[in-house]
Design a protein around this motif. Sequence first.
Motif, short mmCIF file in Angstrom:
data_model
loop_
_atom_site.label_atom_id
_atom_site.label_comp_id
_atom_site.label_asym_id
_atom_site.label_seq_id
_atom_site.Cartn_x
_atom_site.Cartn_y
_atom_site.Cartn_z
N SER A 1 -63.04 137.64 23.58
CA SER A 1 -63.68 137.02 24.59
C SER A 1 -62.36 136.44 25.61
N TRP A 2 -62.38 136.09 26.70
CA TRP A 2 -61.60 135.76 27.71
C TRP A 2 -62.02 134.59 28.18
N VAL A 3 -61.13 133.36 28.47
CA VAL A 3 -61.30 132.19 29.17
C VAL A 3 -60.25 131.86 30.10
N SER A 4 -60.55 131.70 31.35
CA SER A 4 -59.56 131.33 32.68
C SER A 4 -59.78 129.98 32.78
N ILE A 5 -58.95 129.25 32.77
CA ILE A 5 -59.22 127.89 33.15
C ILE A 5 -58.28 127.20 34.17
N HIS A 6 -58.86 126.77 35.19
CA HIS A 6 -57.91 126.12 36.15
C HIS A 6 -58.05 124.76 36.33
N GLY A 7 -56.90 123.81 36.44
CA GLY A 7 -56.92 122.37 36.37
C GLY A 7 -55.51 121.82 36.75
N THR A 8 -55.26 120.56 36.49
CA THR A 8 -54.01 119.89 36.80
C THR A 8 -53.25 119.50 35.59
N ALA A 9 -52.08 119.56 35.70
CA ALA A 9 -50.89 119.12 34.47
C ALA A 9 -50.39 117.89 34.87
N GLU A 10 -49.95 117.45 33.79
CA GLU A 10 -49.03 116.26 33.94
C GLU A 10 -48.14 115.96 32.77
N VAL A 11 -46.91 115.64 32.72
CA VAL A 11 -45.91 115.79 31.60
C VAL A 11 -46.14 114.19 30.95
N VAL A 12 -46.36 114.41 29.65
CA VAL A 12 -46.84 112.78 29.06
C VAL A 12 -45.55 112.69 28.06
N GLU A 13 -45.03 111.49 28.21
CA GLU A 13 -44.23 111.03 27.41
C GLU A 13 -44.99 109.97 26.52
N ASP A 14 -45.48 110.38 24.99
CA ASP A 14 -46.23 109.67 24.40
C ASP A 14 -45.84 109.79 22.89
N ARG A 15 -44.75 109.26 22.34
CA ARG A 15 -44.27 109.71 21.07
C ARG A 15 -45.40 109.65 19.66
N ALA A 16 -46.46 108.58 19.96
CA ALA A 16 -47.50 108.55 19.08
C ALA A 16 -48.41 109.98 18.99
N LYS A 17 -48.68 110.29 20.18
CA LYS A 17 -49.39 111.68 20.59
C LYS A 17 -48.69 112.73 20.02
N ALA A 18 -47.37 112.85 20.30
CA ALA A 18 -46.50 113.70 19.80
C ALA A 18 -46.48 114.02 18.53
N ARG A 19 -46.42 112.83 17.62
CA ARG A 19 -46.34 112.88 16.25
C ARG A 19 -47.74 113.32 15.64
N GLU A 20 -48.83 112.86 16.44
CA GLU A 20 -50.17 113.33 15.91
C GLU A 20 -50.37 114.95 16.15
N LEU A 21 -49.78 115.63 16.95
CA LEU A 21 -49.75 116.66 17.30
C LEU A 21 -48.86 117.76 16.61
N TRP A 22 -48.00 117.08 16.18
CA TRP A 22 -46.86 118.02 15.54
C TRP A 22 -47.11 118.59 14.63
N ASN A 23 -46.71 119.83 14.22
CA ASN A 23 -46.97 120.73 13.18
C ASN A 23 -45.98 121.70 13.04
N PRO A 24 -45.77 122.56 12.07
CA PRO A 24 -44.67 123.40 11.71
C PRO A 24 -44.60 124.76 12.95
N TRP A 25 -45.72 125.10 13.44
CA TRP A 25 -45.56 125.91 14.70
C TRP A 25 -44.72 125.47 15.69
N VAL A 26 -44.80 124.09 16.18
CA VAL A 26 -44.16 123.33 17.10
C VAL A 26 -42.60 123.25 16.72
N GLU A 27 -42.47 122.87 15.30
CA GLU A 27 -40.98 122.55 14.75
C GLU A 27 -40.29 123.94 14.98
N ALA A 28 -40.93 125.13 15.11
CA ALA A 28 -40.30 126.38 14.87
C ALA A 28 -39.50 126.54 16.38
N TRP A 29 -40.29 126.18 17.42
CA TRP A 29 -39.78 126.14 18.72
C TRP A 29 -38.97 124.86 19.19
N LEU A 30 -39.14 123.84 18.55
CA LEU A 30 -38.50 122.34 19.08
C LEU A 30 -38.03 122.02 17.60
#
Length: 164
Positions: free
Chosen positions: A80-109
């Motif tokens: 399958s293939w999905v093409s999405i168009h939209g708008t992006a914003e930079v979000v500075e939300d430490r609580a959301k960052a902690r909620e989404l944090w995982n080992p995959w992200v930690e490898a990059w950051l």
Amino acid sequence: MTEQPSHADQVRRVADLAEDVRVGMLTTRDADGRLVARPMAQQEVEFDGDLWFFAERDSRKVAHLRADPAVGVTLTSSDSWVSIHGTAEVVEDRAKARELWNPWVEAWLPQGPEDPSVVLIKVTARGAEYWDTPGGRIASVLSFVKAKVTGERYDGGEHGTADM
């Protein structure tokens, strides 16, 4: 005549296809207007019209988004293939960052979600287009062979669009 799927069905179909894909391509525009795409790991697998990604505050992609928030995201799997168009914003939300944090992200950051250099990118989908070939490659090959044998047009599977 084939009945057209409802708006809710179209959105659900995009969500079903998107939630199984962890890494997509985020496309932005640079200062010269060129399209720039890079792989990004999707952080929330329950697609609700928003996609979340991590980035570093001083990265090129964040600079692009601050100048022009219009983005494209492509998500692909083996069938399958999905093409999405939209708008992006930079979000500075430490609580959301902690909620989404995982080992995959930690490898990059490795600096962690509390570090001021770590920001989130929230993409709000405005619309999507998708292609799906249930059964994957084998079904695609069979459809291709059938088209060649019968002379009928290749039926590559399901295709649709959705306004989000």
